[in-house]
Design a protein around this motif. Structure first.
Motif, PDB file in Angstrom:
ATOM      1  N   ILE A  87       0.815  -1.209   0.000  1.00 25.41           N
ATOM      2  CA  ILE A  87       0.000   0.000   0.000  1.00 25.41           C
ATOM      3  C   ILE A  87       0.849   1.258   0.000  1.00 25.41           C
ATOM      4  O   ILE A  87       0.407   2.301  -0.430  1.00 25.41           O
ATOM      5  N   ILE A  88       2.045   1.164   0.495  1.00 26.47           N
ATOM      6  CA  ILE A  88       2.942   2.321   0.388  1.00 26.47           C
ATOM      7  C   ILE A  88       4.137   1.867  -0.431  1.00 26.47           C
ATOM      8  O   ILE A  88       4.896   1.013   0.008  1.00 26.47           O
ATOM      9  N   GLU A  89       4.236   2.405  -1.639  1.00 25.10           N
ATOM     10  CA  GLU A  89       5.308   1.876  -2.485  1.00 25.10           C
ATOM     11  C   GLU A  89       6.179   2.980  -3.060  1.00 25.10           C
ATOM     12  O   GLU A  89       5.900   4.139  -2.950  1.00 25.10           O
TER      13      GLU A  89
ATOM     14  N   TRP D 923       8.732   3.655   7.177  1.00 21.85           N
ATOM     15  CA  TRP D 923       9.768   2.624   7.157  1.00 21.85           C
ATOM     16  C   TRP D 923       9.195   1.286   6.736  1.00 21.85           C
ATOM     17  O   TRP D 923       9.822   0.537   5.985  1.00 21.85           O
ATOM     18  N   LEU D 924       8.007   1.020   7.244  1.00 17.93           N
ATOM     19  CA  LEU D 924       7.363  -0.226   6.833  1.00 17.93           C
ATOM     20  C   LEU D 924       7.081  -0.196   5.346  1.00 17.93           C
ATOM     21  O   LEU D 924       7.258  -1.187   4.633  1.00 17.93           O
ATOM     22  N   GLY D 925       6.628   0.965   4.907  1.00 21.79           N
ATOM     23  CA  GLY D 925       6.310   1.069   3.490  1.00 21.79           C
ATOM     24  C   GLY D 925       7.541   0.963   2.623  1.00 21.79           C
ATOM     25  O   GLY D 925       7.521   0.393   1.528  1.00 21.79           O
ATOM     26  N   LEU D 927      10.107  -0.752   3.035  1.00 17.40           N
ATOM     27  CA  LEU D 927      10.699  -2.098   2.972  1.00 17.40           C
ATOM     28  C   LEU D 927      10.587  -2.685   1.581  1.00 17.40           C
ATOM     29  O   LEU D 927      11.530  -3.271   1.054  1.00 17.40           O
ATOM     30  N   SER D 928       9.409  -2.529   0.982  1.00 11.62           N
ATOM     31  CA  SER D 928       9.194  -3.136  -0.330  1.00 11.62           C
ATOM     32  C   SER D 928      10.079  -2.452  -1.360  1.00 11.62           C
ATOM     33  O   SER D 928      10.596  -3.084  -2.271  1.00 11.62           O
ATOM     34  N   LEU D 929      10.270  -1.154  -1.166  1.00 16.17           N
ATOM     35  CA  LEU D 929      11.047  -0.391  -2.131  1.00 16.17           C
ATOM     36  C   LEU D 929      12.490  -0.867  -2.147  1.00 16.17           C
ATOM     37  O   LEU D 929      13.114  -1.009  -3.189  1.00 16.17           O
TER      38      LEU D 929
HETATM   39 NA    NA Z   1       5.582  -0.699   0.716  1.00 10.32          NA
END
Ligand code: NA
Ligand code: NA
Lengths: 89, 164, 110, 942, 501, 119
Positions: A87-89, D923-925, D927-929
């Motif tokens: 959801i946050i990318e 920070w949680l977001g 992570l995927s990046l």
């Molecule tokens: Na994310």
């Protein structure tokens, strides 16, 4: 008269909440549940306002305002989750 | 003029913020007006990086008329939808409709999409990647073309005037 | 009203207990969150119940509302939020380090 | 010397060895040989000190030293030198000295001499401590130190597994006995009202009449018996023979094993004289005497033979003390002296033999007479003493022993048993002594030994010579040599003038003399038929070993401990949580069962709003639990609970709570979703029906307890005087109409400071926990649908941007309102963060980070500092931390504006909240990046 | 009154923690701030300790609000002792960490300071809910510190630890709620005062609340069956973290002492002997579970972690009677076990580092085998309760204090038997570590920064006996002050309220 | 009296529309049709209730109460967004629909390299 209207109005909104609850629990799809949750949030605003009128106080205004302003974030985040996972990318 | 622009990067928005503030505090006392004005200046400046980069606007006053139209339509829509909900659901004629857009500015497109979602039996369901097609879901459609034209006439045209 | 609140708290605690017993990180965190909601309500109830008032001078029924538990619950909510945030980060860390969602040791069988 | 300085000598004797031990370690670095000289020097000094004190002590005086140490414990640093302790001390130091000399020649050059000497010194000090202690607790301290030094000495050759094993065995047995002794001594002390030896010895009547006498006796005896290798705790002693021979000679024959005997002798006046004493001590002593004498004969290892012989002789002494008679005590103490002398000598001789011949196995050894006649002569003298041959010292005490067995009357009709057993044991002693001599020095030509033996160096023989000479001198001239020492000791033991006894060699043809003769003859006979006995022994008592039993026991203990621990703690969280819940159920439920008056529910009217709210919360909770396996649904259901709680707070007069709960709720949901992305979307394994049933039962129980407690709480609530105060003081003292806010920022502002610190730590902790984390990214959702190609829907992005300033305006509003109306720094912070998070959601991390150049930790740390400094500000004015202040400010056009210090505090809160929430979520977001490179389909990751 | 020094143990690390958040990633600067803070903390705590030792109870009214309305910090002998222990552990752990361990993760120093804030706050606060806040603070910091250095084992241990303690936090709130509902106050001194006059009906609630709090404190103290988190958490934490964590189980014991030894222990008090009947069997079982776990340990640090459990069991055996002698003995034991186990955690790390692994299997010889061997021997003897070291004195004190015929046989038997098991286990471990070698790579020598704190903590073994009378004298007066809290109440509530019914 | 009637009427209108919106959620046959109920009905429902509140408080306190307008304003900004995102999610999930859904979801039709919303 106002008291009666508030009483009836609250009853209707509460019934509405129950219907939303039914949809939330029942689904069947995730968007259905999210929709129900979203509606629950919005109806809560109505409920708070009615409550405020009944008590003659505007102390619940801030809560209603915050729901209006931020309640949809839950919905948006859930939908984004269904769409993208991240959801946050 | 430049300093004015620097002070009010979005004068219209600053004004709206002032109004919002006064509404919030439910008061028109001078103290609140000053405080609201301060905030109306400070907040847009503080958040200006988050603003759409290229916003071309003209004749902003027309937005008021637009708002009135939309509000009226909302009331009508509610009545219409209420009837549909209360009536027999098998009579519904839901449709997905694709609306080609003339609007180009993203802000305007978003505004239109939201307007559509707020009005009669229509939800803007998706926007094509290039921003030229808006997919609508309509609750009860008689004539698809008529619907598209109605939307274009009532909303898109008015928006195009403000956001060329 | 008291019975209703007590019953709701009981249901919340029971559900959170059941979730805590699932042994997998995500349900467990759900359970912890639910438990903290229940605990907040419980703490809130320690001041007794007052309907439709507010602990604000001049508000209707201000005299019947015990403000202290409310302040305590506010603190508890904030602390609970911090805790849940961290435990969720920890769940991710576990996901990365352990690969599994199950909270048990190598030989851990239930 | 001045008698007034006697205590100084005493102290020197007790302390010097301890002081010397670490020095020995240090000296050895310098020169190896030095350490032997050093240790010897210490021995000489201590011995001299003792000798200078001896005349006074033998004369009946006692040298004492008393320093309070831990009076609250009953522990005093109290030293006593009386006849008994002098005797033992001289033995300990005298033989120690000889051992030091012997060791220097015995120890191969590649072995760490320093460690050996240091440990021997440590041991000598501990042993001296035991015999000099005038306080039982102090005695116990030294007692355990001997166990430890024995452990370290047995394990001296660390590389040998059997050495390590034997060391542990010895430690476990003796330290275990030490624990029993501790309990015994504590009981004795409690009965006597103190732990000083005088006090305890003076409380004989009280103690023997006390109900704790028997347990105290048993526990004390356990301590003594384990130390002295009494059956069934004897096995550690033969095992300990893996130690270097000087150690065996010193600790395990002459000194340490005598500690148990010393203790029996010391407590003899208090504990002896009862039937319990007699049966326990005599029974143990007799069994040990016989059993070990028998086994000794069958040991082919020289040291094994000597070890069992030692056990047997210790049994003999124990038996003698067990009689509880004055003459028994005399004989016992006399035998301690004699045994120490001949056994140390024999051990050292055995060491020489081992050293020279390369083996200690008597089946291989033979004919050494040819190669080392001097050593053989010395060994023969000592062995004769061990066998109890007349004119050697062992004979004298054995005669006294035989006489005592004849005279005791405890067994009634079975009185004859004891003399018989004593004679039999004597016969075995003779047999193994003969074997020691004959098998080793004769019985062949010594042609096939592993090494060709020679006489050892003079200084290796000298200690043996000294002791063997003593055997003879004492044996022939007892009156002239040991008599005074013995008399002093006996006097101390009996706490009374010694009985009439004679140390003459020849008493005429008495019954004991006959028994001696019989034993001699029997012994020789047994030795003659030994081969047949060996065969019989091997046939019927094959591999009997208490050691084996003990090892199996320890192995079982270890295995059991492992099994227990891993059964109790199976590693599964379920178990732990269940334990917690059951405990909560029991502890929380017990007052309910136990007199908490249950108020009967009155059927009150429940408003529809309350009912629906309750339904929302309850069904949300139930749905979360019921649908937890479909995790996203559970998150939705949990949000429902949150919403219900908001409504509940609103309905129950808590607008601030409703507001805060709402704001937190949103952020929490986003958090859950951020995390869920990286997790399995469904719980794959489902617990068995039984498990779920049990879990549900437990959960219902806990829920029921919570409900009942809540119900009781609501019914019994008496209200609080505190709230009246808060309501009354909020406006005048704190300037706040919102009492909750006044409590938060003023009355209990310290809680709030703690709370934001928690938030700051949460951010820090989350950051630390996520730092460097690599996670697999899901390329498709749980059903395998690929993700939507539209990461930042335009409508979303465009609509959320104007919301940011709007939200911030609302935040400012809530912030400023907080003091009087619902709101405050926290809510303002959450709203601001929610708006910022919305930007992340709508437009992504990269886009938002470009525009939000905010160092989260600067914001957090700054906010925290601001809050702290606000509090400290008051301190500068001499007021306590966090004392609030207000300032009236005249602003033209606005009138007067009141500024509260609470505002600065709230600003700190606001900053911490914004920093924390945005830090954690982004920070949680992010992570995927950070690991977008490592994309794996979710299915594979499962 | 309101001596600013009293709040300094909270403010110093709080200030340092906030600064450290702002300080950026440079380790030198972080170490300087952290070191200065801990040094200042130790100095302040020593001053406070000297004050408290004189027998005065100091209180600090935050925000200048009178008790029981505002939050009050109280410094009595017990809290001063705990503060001192914390400061000593902190300085040792910090020095050890500065040898390089602190750089193996993020924000070590800030978290460390916040942990100290939580600990010191918990020891100082005179308010039940404020205690909750500080508990949360110290727990949250400990969650993160536990993860410091990374690795799957730590994560796994942390999950269990965090989940259980979070559940415990909610139960804490339940307990606070019940007590507040029944008695209408949160101030500990006020609770003590009120309890004698509370209505009979409310006592069930008080008892329920107190028992729930007991559960929470027992969870922190790692009492069976709530001990499961400990071996994993402590056995896997980085050495300085584990050393600091030793005080955390003691926070649970402290809270038990404070609540059940003082608040609920008034003669004729309302709740009566609430905790004892539950705690006593639990303490015995804890002892055995700990000792057996120790025997079953597969790693050195795990073994030390089980020693912590054993020590908690022993400690509680002394505590459960809530008698003056018992609590005094327990406090002496607490000082002993805290310093020693902390030292052993550091030592275990040194040993593991030098023999190339923590596993209890034959390994390469320890490089500084004589020094570390002697240290191990002393530490093991002390912790096993062998004379002449502190454990012996502590054990004797506890045994002498527990003499009631109903409990003494059990208590004595359990303590002595568990001592034997500990001796068996530690002798096995010791011979394995220092005598049983196999080939393998071993680590380098330890530097002064790690050796000095380790040895200093272990030196408590002899020192606590050498100065045993002073220590036990202090603990005795501390227990007396706790059990007869007139001074405490007077310091908090003022003379007028203290005499109120 | 008129004031009271106005308030009552506004409240009732609001409540009725709120109710109908939720009824739609309950009754309508597929997700996409259900979506129409709340997103519109609630705007008027809540809006009318808020209007009632404004009138009520203005009348009751004598001071002009306008802040309720903000709630409507925020709702009008956010509710359509919720609906839009929900519809997108429903389309993406290919939820069963009475209306024939488009062959391909427009936003997923072409897949150019994502330039981000503004770049
Ligand atoms: Na994310
Ligand atoms: Na949620």
């Amino acid at each position: 008269m106002i008291a009666l209207a508030v009483w009836c109005g609250s009853g209707l909104v509460l019934l509405a909440q129950l219907m939303n609850l039914w949809r939330l629990l029942r689904g069947p799809s995730l968007p259905d549940r999210i929709l129900a949750l979203d509606t629950l949030f919005i109806n809560t605003i109505a409920l708070l306002i009615l409550f405020g009128i009944a008590r003659g106080t505007s102390l619940y205004f801030e809560t209603a305002l915050v729901i209006a302003l931020t309640g949809f974030i839950t919905t948006v985040a859930l939908c984004k989750y269904l769409l993208r996972g991240d959801i946050i990318e | 003029m430049i300093w004015l622009h620097r002070l009010f990067p979005h004068p219209l928005f600053s004004l709206s913020l002032l109004v919002v503030w006064l509404a919030l505090v439910n008061s028109l006392s001078p103290g609140e007006i000053i405080l609201g004005a301060l905030l109306a200046v400070a907040l847009p400046r503080l958040t200006s990086p988050f603003w759409p980069e290229h916003l071309r606007m003209r004749r902003a006053g027309r937005l008021v008329a637009y708002a009135v139209v939309v509000l009226w339509d909302i009331i009508l829509a509610n009545l219409a939808v209420a009837r549909l909900i209360l009536g027999p659901t098998r009579n519904l004629r839901p449709r997905f409709v694709i609306l080609p857009l003339e609007l180009e500015q993203p802000v305007a497109v978003a505004l239109l999409a939201n307007t559509i979602s707020l009005t009669p039996g229509t939800v803007s369901a998706d926007l094509s990647r290039d921003g030229r097609l808006l997919l609508l879901h309509c609750l009860d459609v008689d004539d698809e073309q008529q619907l598209i034209e109605r939307i274009k006439a009532r909303y898109e045209r008015r928006l195009l005037e403000v956001f060329p | 009203m008291a019975l209703l609140l007590a019953g709701v708290i009981g249901i919340m605690v029971a559900c959170s207990a059941y979730l805590l017993l699932r042994g997998e990180s995500f349900p467990v965190v759900l359970g912890l969150t639910l438990l903290s909601y229940a605990a907040n309500l419980f703490l809130f109830a320690s001041g007794g119940l007052a309907l439709g008032g507010a602990p604000i001078i001049g508000a209707p029924g201000a005299g019947e509302v015990d403000p202290l538990p409310q302040a305590l619950v506010l603190t508890a909510i904030v602390i609970g939020f911090g805790m849940i945030a961290f435990v969720l980060a920890l769940v991710l860390r576990a996901r990365g380090d352990l690969g599994s969602d199950r909270i048990s040791e190598g030989q851990g069988r239930e | 010397m001045e008698p007034g300085h006697h205590w100084l000598m005493l102290l020197a004797a007790a302390v010097l060895p301890f002081a010397a031990a670490p020095l020995a370690l240090y000296l050895a670095r310098w020169r190896r040989g030095l350490v032997a000289w050093f240790a010897g020097g210490v021995g000489v000094v201590v011995f001299t000190a003792l000798l200078t004190l001896a005349p006074a002590v033998v004369g009946g005086a006692s040298v004492a030293l008393d320093w309070p140490w831990m009076p609250s414990l009953g522990l005093e640093f109290s030293l006593r030198l009386n006849g008994l302790s002098l005797l033992f001390a001289l033995l300990v130091v005298g033989i120690g000295l000889l051992i030091f000399v012997y060791t220097h020649y015995y120890l191969p050059a590649d072995k760490p001499a320093a460690r050996l000497y240091a440990l021997l010194l440590l041991f000598m000090g501990s042993m001296l401590g035991i015999v000099l202690s005038g306080n039982l607790l102090l005695l116990l301290m030294f007692w355990e130190l001997t166990s430890v030094s024995s452990f370290l000495l047995i394990g001296f050759e660390t590389a040998r597994p059997e050495a390590r094993q034997a060391a542990r065995t010895a430690l476990i047995i003796t330290a275990g006995g030490g624990l029993a002794l501790l309990a015994g001594i504590l009981m004795l002390g409690q009965m006597a009202g103190g732990y000083s030896v005088e006090q305890v010895l003076g409380a004989r009547e009280v103690i023997q009449a006390h109900p704790l006498y028997v347990p105290a006796l048993v526990l004390t005896l356990l301590g003594a018996f384990t130390k002295s290798g009494q059956v069934p705790f004897h096995f550690w002693l033969p095992e300990a023979m893996v130690a270097p021979t000087p150690v065996s000679a010193y600790l395990h024959s002459a000194a340490m094993v005598k500690a148990g005997v010393y203790l029996l002798a010391l407590l003899f006046p208090v504990l002896s004289g009862t039937a319990w004493w007699f049966y326990l001590v005599v029974g143990t002593g007799l069994t040990t005497l016989l059993f070990a004498a028998y086994i000794a004969l069958f040991k082919h290892d020289l040291k094994g033979l000597l070890a069992y012989s030692t056990v047997s002789h210790l049994g003999l002494v124990t038996l003698l003390l067990g009689f509880g008679t004055p003459l028994g005590a005399v004989a016992g103490i006399f035998h301690v002296i004699n045994h120490a002398i001949f056994k140390a000598s024999l051990f050292m001789a055995a060491g020489i033999i081992d050293h020279e011949a390369g083996t200690r196995d008597m089946r291989i050894l033979n004919g050494l007479w040819r190669f080392m006649p001097y050593t053989a002569t010395l060994a023969m003298i000592s062995a004769a003493a061990m066998a109890g041959v007349p004119l050697f010292n062992g004979f004298l005490s054995k005669e006294m022993f035989f006489a005592e067995t004849v005279h005791q009357q405890w067994l009634g009709a079975l009185n004859w048993l004891l003399p018989l057993a004593a004679t039999a044991a004597g016969a075995f002693a003779v047999a193994y002594s003969v074997r020691f001599i004959h098998d080793v020095f004769f019985n062949g030509s010594g042609e096939h030994l592993p090494k060709r033996p020679h006489e050892p160096p003079l200084w290796m023989k000298a200690p043996v010579g000294v002791l063997s000479t003593l055997c003879l001198v004492v044996g022939i001239f007892p009156e002239a040599t040991v008599a005074p020492l013995l008399k002093g000791a006996v006097q101390a033991v009996l706490q009374a003038p010694p009985p009439e006894y004679s140390l003459r060699v020849w008493h005429g043809f008495t019954l004991p003399m006959t028994m001696s003769v019989l034993a001699m003859a029997g012994g020789v006979l047994i030795y003659a038929v030994r081969h047949r006995l060996f065969a019989l022994h091997d046939l019927y008592l094959p591999e009997y070993s208490a050691t084996g039993l003990f090892r199996r026991g320890t192995a079982l203990l270890l295995a059991g401990a492992g099994a227990f621990t891993r059964t109790l703690d199976n590693g599964a969280l379920h178990r732990y949580v269940a334990a917690l819940l059951v405990t909560a159920l029991v502890l929380g439920g017990s007052p309910i069962l136990d007199g908490l008056v249950l108020t009967f529910p009155s059927l009150e009217e429940v408003g529809a709003g309350a009912g629906v709210t309750a339904l929302l919360v309850a069904s949300g909770a139930l749905a979360t639990a019921a649908m937890h396996r479909h995790r996203l649904v559970a998150v939705v259901a949990l949000s429902l609970v949150g919403l219900g709680v908001v409504l509940a707070f609103a309905g129950l007069s808590a607008p601030d709570l409703a507001l805060t709960q709402m704001a937190v709720e949103i952020v929490t949901t986003v958090l859950f979703l951020l995390v869920l992305y990286f997790l399995p979307q469904r719980t794959a394994v489902r617990a068995s029906l039984r498990r779920r049933g049990l879990d549900a039962g437990l959960s219902l129980g806990v829920g029921a307890v919570a409900a009942v407690l809540a119900w009781e709480m609501l019914n019994q609530n008496g209200g609080s005087g505190l709230s009246d105060y808060f309501r009354a003081q909020s406006l005048p003292a704190s300037g706040a109409e919102n009492v909750v806010n006044a409590i938060l920022v003023d009355f209990r502002g310290f809680d709030t400071l703690g709370e934001i610190t928690v938030l700051a730590v949460a951010a820090t902790a989350t950051y630390a926990a996520l730092y460097g984390l690599r996670l697999n990214l899901a390329r498709a959702d749980e059903r395998g649908r690929s993700w939507s190609a539209d990461p930042h829907p335009l409508v979303l992005a465009m609509t959320t941007r104007p919301l940011l300033p709007l939200a911030m305006m609302v935040a400012v509003y809530l912030f400023l309102r907080g003091h009087h109306l619902p709101g405050g720094g926290f809510v303002a912070g959450v709203i601001t963060s929610a708006a910022l998070i919305l930007q992340y959601l709508a437009s992504g991390v990269g886009w938002t980070r470009q525009r939000l150049r905010l160092e989260y930790f600067d914001v957090i740390g700054g906010g925290l500092l601001l809050a702290v400094l606000t509090g400290v500000g008051a301190m500068l004015g001499g007021l306590p931390f966090l004392t609030s202040g207000a300032a009236q400010l005249q602003v033209p056009g606005l009138g007067s504006v009141k500024l509260y210090s609470a505002m600065a505090f709230e600003l700190g809160v606001f900053c911490v909240v914004v920093g924390t929430v945005v830090c954690i979520l982004s920070w949680l977001g992010r992570l995927s990046l950070e690991q977008a490179g490592a994309v794996l389909p979710r299915q594979e990751a499962e | 009154m309101n001596d600013p020094l009293v709040i300094a143990p909270i403010l110093i690390p709080l200030f340092a923690g906030a600064l450290l958040l702002l300080a950026g990633p440079g380790m030198r600067r972080q170490r300087a701030i952290a070191g200065a803070a801990v040094a200042a903390l130790l100095a302040v705590v020593l001053l406070l300790f000297a004050d408290a030792a004189g027998g005065a109870v100091a209180s600090y009214r935050l925000g200048d609000w009178p008790a029981p309305y505002g939050i009050v910090l109280v410094l009595d002998r017990l809290s001063a002792l705990m503060l001192l222990l914390t400061a000593v552990l902190a300085i040792a752990a910090l020095a050890y960490a500065c040898a390089g361990g602190d750089a193996q993760g993020r924000h070590f120093h800030a978290l460390f300071q916040f942990q100290l804030v939580g600990l010191n706050g918990a020891f100082l606060t005179g308010d039940l809910f404020n205690l909750f806040v500080f508990f949360e603070l110290l727990l949250l910091a400990s969650y993160a510190l536990l993860l410091h250095g990374g690795g799957a084992a730590r994560t796994r241990g942390a999950l269990v630890y965090v989940v259980l303690n979070l559940a415990g936090s909610s139960l804490f709130l339940l307990g606070v709620a019940l007590i507040y509902a029944a008695l209408g106050t949160l101030n500990l001194a006020d609770l003590t005062r009120v309890l004698s006059g509370a209505e009979a009906g409310a006592h069930g609630l008080v008892r329920a609340g107190a028992l729930l709090l007991l559960l929470v404190f027992a969870l922190k103290a790692a009492v069976l069956p709530l001990h499961f988190w400990l071996p994993r958490a402590y056995g896997r934490a980085a050495a300085p973290v584990a050393a600091l964590f030793v005080i955390m189980t003691k926070v649970g014991v402290y809270a038990i002492l404070r609540l059940f030894g003082m608040v609920l222990a008034e003669p004729g008090g309302a709740a009566g002997p609430v905790a004892g009947p539950w705690l006593f069997p639990a303490a015995l079982l804890t002892l055995f579970a700990g000792a057996l776990g120790l025997l079953a340990s597969r790693g050195l640090r795990e073994a030390v972690a089980y020693l912590v459990i054993v020590s908690v069991g022993t400690l509680l055996v002394g505590v459960v009677g809530f008698s003056e002698a018992g609590m005094a003995a327990a406090l002496y034991y607490l000082v002993h076990t805290t310093l020693l186990t902390a030292g052993l955690f550091l030592l275990a790390d040194l040993i593991a580092g030098q023999r190339g692994g923590d596993a209890l299997q034959p390994g390469p010889a320890v490089r500084q085998s004589r020094l570390l061997g002697i240290a191990y021997l002393l530490g093991a003897m002390a912790i096993a309760g062998m004379p002449p070291l502190s454990g012996f004195a502590a054990k004797v004190l506890i045994l002498s204090a527990v003499t009631a015929p109903a409990v003494a046989p059990w208590a004595w038997g359990a303590i002595l038997l568990s001592s034997l098991l500990v001796i068996i286990a530690l002798s096995r471990v010791g011979t394995l570590l220092f005598w049983h070698h196999s080939a393998g790579r071993r680590g380098g020598r330890a530097g002064a920064l790690t050796l000095i704190p380790t040895l200093s903590l272990l030196a408590a073994g002899p020192l606590l006996v050498l100065f045993g009378e002073s220590v036990s004298g202090y603990t005795q007066t501390a227990a007396r002050q706790l059990i007869a809290p007139l001074d405490y109440m007077q310091a908090v509530l003022g003379p007028a309220r203290e005499s109120a019914p | 009296m008129i004031f009271e009637a106005a308030v009552a009427l506004l409240i009732l209108i609001g409540a009725v529309f709120t109710f109908i919106g939720s009824l739609g959620i309950l009754r309508l046959p597929d997700f996409f049709t259900r979506l129409h109920g709340p997103t519109k009905a609630t705007t008027l429902g809540v809006g009318s209730t808020l209007l009632g509140s404004m009138v009520y408080f203005t009348g009751a306190t004598g001071e002009f109460s306008i802040h309720e307008v903000l709630i409507t304003l925020f709702l009008m900004m956010t509710a359509p967004l919720s609906a839009h995102m929900l519809a997108k999610a429903g389309l993406h999930h290919r939820l069963p629909s009475i209306a024939v859904p488009p062959e391909k979801v427009p936003s997923e039709e072409q897949r150019p390299v994502d330039p981000g919303p503004n770049e």
